[in-house]
Motif scaffolding. Structure first.
Motif, PDB file in Angstrom:
ATOM      1  N   UNK A   1       0.832  -1.195   0.000  1.00  0.00           N
ATOM      2  CA  UNK A   1       0.000   0.000   0.000  1.00  0.00           C
ATOM      3  C   UNK A   1       0.872   1.252   0.000  1.00  0.00           C
ATOM      4  N   UNK A   2       0.372   2.295  -0.609  1.00  0.00           N
ATOM      5  CA  UNK A   2       0.979   3.610  -0.445  1.00  0.00           C
ATOM      6  C   UNK A   2       0.790   4.003   1.022  1.00  0.00           C
ATOM      7  N   UNK A   3       1.826   4.619   1.625  1.00  0.00           N
ATOM      8  CA  UNK A   3       1.756   4.967   3.042  1.00  0.00           C
ATOM      9  C   UNK A   3       2.077   6.442   3.228  1.00  0.00           C
ATOM     10  N   UNK A   4       1.215   7.097   3.993  1.00  0.00           N
ATOM     11  CA  UNK A   4       1.448   8.507   4.296  1.00  0.00           C
ATOM     12  C   UNK A   4       1.051   8.779   5.740  1.00  0.00           C
ATOM     13  N   UNK A   5       1.992   9.341   6.501  1.00  0.00           N
ATOM     14  CA  UNK A   5       1.725   9.658   7.900  1.00  0.00           C
ATOM     15  C   UNK A   5       0.853  10.903   7.993  1.00  0.00           C
ATOM     16  N   UNK A   6      -0.220  10.827   8.768  1.00  0.00           N
ATOM     17  CA  UNK A   6      -1.089  11.982   9.003  1.00  0.00           C
ATOM     18  C   UNK A   6      -0.667  12.694  10.276  1.00  0.00           C
ATOM     19  N   UNK A   7      -0.516  11.928  11.351  1.00  0.00           N
ATOM     20  CA  UNK A   7       0.005  12.449  12.625  1.00  0.00           C
ATOM     21  C   UNK A   7       0.546  11.266  13.415  1.00  0.00           C
ATOM     22  N   UNK A   8       0.850  11.468  14.691  1.00  0.00           N
ATOM     23  CA  UNK A   8       1.462  10.418  15.506  1.00  0.00           C
ATOM     24  C   UNK A   8       0.561   9.196  15.657  1.00  0.00           C
ATOM     25  N   UNK A   9      -0.747   9.379  15.478  1.00  0.00           N
ATOM     26  CA  UNK A   9      -1.691   8.286  15.728  1.00  0.00           C
ATOM     27  C   UNK A   9      -2.525   7.918  14.504  1.00  0.00           C
ATOM     28  N   UNK A  10      -2.066   8.309  13.344  1.00  0.00           N
ATOM     29  CA  UNK A  10      -2.873   8.039  12.159  1.00  0.00           C
ATOM     30  C   UNK A  10      -2.008   8.028  10.897  1.00  0.00           C
ATOM     31  N   UNK A  11      -2.341   7.106   9.976  1.00  0.00           N
ATOM     32  CA  UNK A  11      -1.722   7.120   8.653  1.00  0.00           C
ATOM     33  C   UNK A  11      -2.794   6.767   7.623  1.00  0.00           C
ATOM     34  N   UNK A  12      -2.490   7.010   6.368  1.00  0.00           N
ATOM     35  CA  UNK A  12      -3.457   6.695   5.315  1.00  0.00           C
ATOM     36  C   UNK A  12      -2.766   5.992   4.159  1.00  0.00           C
ATOM     37  N   UNK A  13      -3.542   5.180   3.450  1.00  0.00           N
ATOM     38  CA  UNK A  13      -3.019   4.416   2.326  1.00  0.00           C
ATOM     39  C   UNK A  13      -3.681   4.816   1.015  1.00  0.00           C
ATOM     40  N   UNK A  14      -4.515   5.836   1.073  1.00  0.00           N
ATOM     41  CA  UNK A  14      -5.222   6.315  -0.112  1.00  0.00           C
ATOM     42  C   UNK A  14      -6.012   7.558   0.230  1.00  0.00           C
ATOM     43  N   UNK A  15      -6.911   7.945  -0.660  1.00  0.00           N
ATOM     44  CA  UNK A  15      -7.666   9.189  -0.474  1.00  0.00           C
ATOM     45  C   UNK A  15      -9.059   8.972   0.101  1.00  0.00           C
ATOM     46  N   UNK A  16      -9.522   7.716   0.163  1.00  0.00           N
ATOM     47  CA  UNK A  16     -10.858   7.436   0.689  1.00  0.00           C
ATOM     48  C   UNK A  16     -10.851   7.387   2.216  1.00  0.00           C
ATOM     49  N   UNK A  17     -12.032   7.574   2.804  1.00  0.00           N
ATOM     50  CA  UNK A  17     -12.144   7.588   4.262  1.00  0.00           C
ATOM     51  C   UNK A  17     -11.729   6.238   4.854  1.00  0.00           C
ATOM     52  N   UNK A  18     -12.037   5.145   4.116  1.00  0.00           N
ATOM     53  CA  UNK A  18     -11.692   3.816   4.635  1.00  0.00           C
ATOM     54  C   UNK A  18     -10.210   3.472   4.443  1.00  0.00           C
ATOM     55  N   UNK A  19      -9.469   4.366   3.794  1.00  0.00           N
ATOM     56  CA  UNK A  19      -8.025   4.176   3.631  1.00  0.00           C
ATOM     57  C   UNK A  19      -7.233   4.776   4.781  1.00  0.00           C
ATOM     58  N   UNK A  20      -7.922   5.334   5.768  1.00  0.00           N
ATOM     59  CA  UNK A  20      -7.265   5.940   6.915  1.00  0.00           C
ATOM     60  C   UNK A  20      -7.274   4.974   8.089  1.00  0.00           C
ATOM     61  N   UNK A  21      -6.121   4.849   8.741  1.00  0.00           N
ATOM     62  CA  UNK A  21      -5.982   3.955   9.878  1.00  0.00           C
ATOM     63  C   UNK A  21      -5.634   4.759  11.116  1.00  0.00           C
ATOM     64  N   UNK A  22      -6.406   4.563  12.179  1.00  0.00           N
ATOM     65  CA  UNK A  22      -6.168   5.257  13.435  1.00  0.00           C
ATOM     66  C   UNK A  22      -5.669   4.285  14.508  1.00  0.00           C
ATOM     67  N   UNK A  23      -4.789   4.800  15.343  1.00  0.00           N
ATOM     68  CA  UNK A  23      -4.223   3.975  16.406  1.00  0.00           C
ATOM     69  C   UNK A  23      -5.250   3.778  17.512  1.00  0.00           C
ATOM     70  N   UNK A  24      -5.465   2.516  17.882  1.00  0.00           N
ATOM     71  CA  UNK A  24      -6.449   2.210  18.927  1.00  0.00           C
ATOM     72  C   UNK A  24      -5.797   1.605  20.160  1.00  0.00           C
ATOM     73  N   UNK A  25      -4.526   1.187  20.039  1.00  0.00           N
ATOM     74  CA  UNK A  25      -3.827   0.586  21.183  1.00  0.00           C
ATOM     75  C   UNK A  25      -2.329   0.691  20.956  1.00  0.00           C
ATOM     76  N   UNK A  26      -1.596   0.995  22.015  1.00  0.00           N
ATOM     77  CA  UNK A  26      -0.136   1.083  21.922  1.00  0.00           C
ATOM     78  C   UNK A  26       0.468  -0.302  21.790  1.00  0.00           C
TER      79      UNK A  26
END
Length: 213
Positions: free
Chosen positions: A188-213
């Motif tokens: 997947x294409x990977x782009x860091x959004x912030x310390x707790x989130x990254x995205x692999x595309x432009x769609x909302x479901x392409x965003x991954x949020x951190x839920x546990x350390x």
């Protein structure tokens, strides 16, 4: 001088990116009733992966990940798909010189008979199927054939049967388990959004949020 500074900045950027470290569990943002994909990044570049929805966990896998060149590569281990379903085949001498009889009896995990589909997936020659009684009449000594047994919400089984004798095929079918992703690579294409989130595309479901350390 300007070119040298730009080169230095580029090297710093590349070094920073190459040292980006992913640790923790990240999950995709669901859209309506869509499935949720979660990846648990661990030490030594290991990860656990699973997809879940309203019917429970549908896919699982583990492996090693790489984060480089603005890409996230998930390299899944080779793993076997376990099955709880059981098959028992009882053979008897064919009563006919021209054909053999295959009788399928399908029950659930509690021993209750279920109206599972029994499908011959090999060629459409050399047989007659009594769908109501789940009985195949097959030309004797014709080539081996493959059959598929399926019922919604349960495991799907496939088996090969020879046509030399009459058979009763008894099957205890268990509820479907999560599919094991084996010996596969996802990039997947990977782009860091912030310390707790990254995205692999432009769609909302392409965003991954951190839920546990």
């Amino acid at each position: 001088m300007k070119i040298i500074l730009q080169t230095i900045m580029l090297l710093i950027t590349i070094t920073t990116f190459s040292q980006e470290k992913l640790i923790g569990k990240y999950c995709s943002i669901p859209l309506g009733e869509s499935d949720v994909t979660c990846i648990d990044f661990k030490e030594n570049n290991r990860f656990d992966y699973f997809v879940s929805g309203c019917l429970g966990v549908s896919a699982i896998g583990s492996g090693k990940f790489e984060l480089k060149d603005e890409k996230l590569n998930l390299i899944f281990d080779k793993a076997e798909q376990d099955s709880k379903s059981e098959i028992k085949i009882t053979e008897s001498k064919a009563k006919s010189e021209k054909e053999i009889k295959l009788k399928f009896k399908v029950k659930d995990e509690n021993g209750i008979e279920i109206p599972a589909n029994v499908i011959r997936t090999s060629d459409r020659k050399h047989f007659f199927f009594d769908e109501l009684n789940k009985v195949f009449l097959v030309d004797r000594n014709s080539p081996k054939a493959n059959y598929k047994i399926e019922f919604i919400g349960y495991e799907t089984l496939e088996l090969e049967i020879d046509n030399s004798s009459d058979k009763i095929i008894e099957i205890d079918l268990f509820p479907a388990q999560a599919k094991v992703i084996s010996d596969k690579e996802i990039s997947w294409k990977w782009e860091k959004v912030n310390e707790n989130e990254f995205k692999t595309g432009t769609n909302i479901w392409d965003r991954f949020k951190k839920v546990k350390k």
